[in-house]
Scaffold this motif. Structure first.
Motif, short mmCIF file in Angstrom:
data_model
loop_
_atom_site.label_atom_id
_atom_site.label_comp_id
_atom_site.label_asym_id
_atom_site.label_seq_id
_atom_site.Cartn_x
_atom_site.Cartn_y
_atom_site.Cartn_z
N VAL A 1 -50.80 -3.72 -5.77
CA VAL A 1 -49.50 -3.14 -5.41
C VAL A 1 -48.43 -4.21 -5.20
CG1 VAL A 1 -49.84 -3.01 -2.91
CG2 VAL A 1 -48.44 -1.31 -4.06
N MET A 2 -48.85 -5.42 -4.85
CA MET A 2 -47.90 -6.52 -4.63
C MET A 2 -48.47 -7.81 -5.19
SD MET A 2 -46.62 -6.03 -0.73
CE MET A 2 -46.08 -4.41 -0.20
N GLN B 1 -41.87 -13.83 -9.70
CA GLN B 1 -42.03 -14.32 -11.06
C GLN B 1 -43.33 -13.80 -11.68
OE1 GLN B 1 -41.33 -16.30 -8.39
NE2 GLN B 1 -39.20 -16.80 -8.82
N ILE B 2 -44.43 -13.82 -10.92
CA ILE B 2 -45.70 -13.31 -11.44
C ILE B 2 -45.58 -11.82 -11.72
CG2 ILE B 2 -48.12 -12.86 -10.88
CD1 ILE B 2 -48.07 -15.48 -9.23
N LYS B 3 -45.00 -11.08 -10.80
CA LYS B 3 -44.84 -9.63 -10.99
C LYS B 3 -44.03 -9.34 -12.24
CE LYS B 3 -41.81 -6.55 -9.84
NZ LYS B 3 -40.77 -5.83 -9.21
N GLU B 4 -42.90 -10.02 -12.41
CA GLU B 4 -42.04 -9.78 -13.56
C GLU B 4 -42.74 -10.13 -14.87
OE1 GLU B 4 -38.50 -11.96 -12.54
OE2 GLU B 4 -37.71 -10.29 -11.36
N LEU B 5 -43.53 -11.19 -14.88
CA LEU B 5 -44.26 -11.59 -16.08
C LEU B 5 -45.27 -10.51 -16.46
CD1 LEU B 5 -44.79 -13.87 -18.15
CD2 LEU B 5 -46.55 -14.70 -16.57
N GLU C 1 -39.18 -6.77 -3.94
CA GLU C 1 -39.11 -7.34 -5.28
C GLU C 1 -40.47 -7.77 -5.82
OE1 GLU C 1 -36.13 -10.38 -4.92
OE2 GLU C 1 -34.49 -8.92 -4.98
N ARG C 2 -41.45 -7.97 -4.92
CA ARG C 2 -42.81 -8.34 -5.33
C ARG C 2 -43.70 -7.11 -5.53
NH1 ARG C 2 -45.90 -11.08 -1.72
NH2 ARG C 2 -44.63 -10.70 0.10
N THR C 3 -43.18 -5.92 -5.25
CA THR C 3 -43.95 -4.68 -5.29
C THR C 3 -43.91 -4.08 -6.69
OG1 THR C 3 -43.45 -4.28 -2.97
CG2 THR C 3 -44.17 -2.39 -4.25
#
Length: 178
Positions: A41-42, A47-51, A124-126
């Motif tokens: 979920v997070m 940057q990792i999430k967006e990638l 933003e990391r979710t």
């Protein structure tokens, strides 16, 4: 009919999120195949999430969730034993901030009593549907009840995240007191 998971649900802790089971039961009820979001979920960084969200398979599932006209969801609390705190994604510093500012969470996005996001960096990391995207749904069905969720339910209704509430008699009576 398609059943689409609206947020990541894979956990690296001992606590079960039941995310897979919920999607599976809805899929069985509507004789369809569930679309799962096989992610936590997070993530540790934006940057990792967006990638990861750029992956064509993940993007497709996220887009299906955004395009859905009906969303069924619940609210979480910010009490010490809340599932999101037990999953290990949120450190002590963020937990303290959340417990000071937040009334609850929907899809792991923490909001205050007015329905505003409480911790922008954490949000933003979710992974999953954003609360503003949720508001665009034709039917936004909040399924929640119990004394411990009253504050979160009230805030979710005030923030207009839900336009349908499914609850029990006792929770409804408590909500009507104000």
């Amino acid at each position: 009919v398609q059943i689409v998971q609206l947020k990541g649900g894979i956990s690296h802790s001992q606590s079960n999120t039941y995310a897979y089971e919920v999607v599976e039961l809805f899929s069985e009820a509507f004789s369809t195949v569930g679309r799962y979001l096989p992610l936590p979920v997070m993530f540790d960084t934006v940057q990792i999430k967006e990638l990861i969200e750029k992956d064509k398979h993940i993007k497709k599932i996220l887009d299906l969730g955004r395009q859905a006209n009906i969303a069924v969801f619940t609210v979480g609390t910010v009490k010490n034993d809340a599932l999101l705190f037990r999953l290990g994604y949120i450190d002590k510093k963020d937990k303290d901030i959340i417990q000071t500012r937040a009334a609850g969470d929907i899809c792991s996005r923490f909001f205050d009593v007015q329905g505003n996001i409480c911790d922008k960096e954490l949000d933003e990391r979710t992974v999953g549907i954003k609360l503003e995207e949720l508001k665009s749904k034709e039917k936004r069905i909040l399924v929640a009840g119990s004394q411990r969720k009253i504050t979160a339910i009230k805030a979710a209704l005030k923030g207009e995240f839900a336009n349908i509430l499914v609850t029990d008699q006792y929770t409804a009576e408590e909500l009507l007191k104000d």
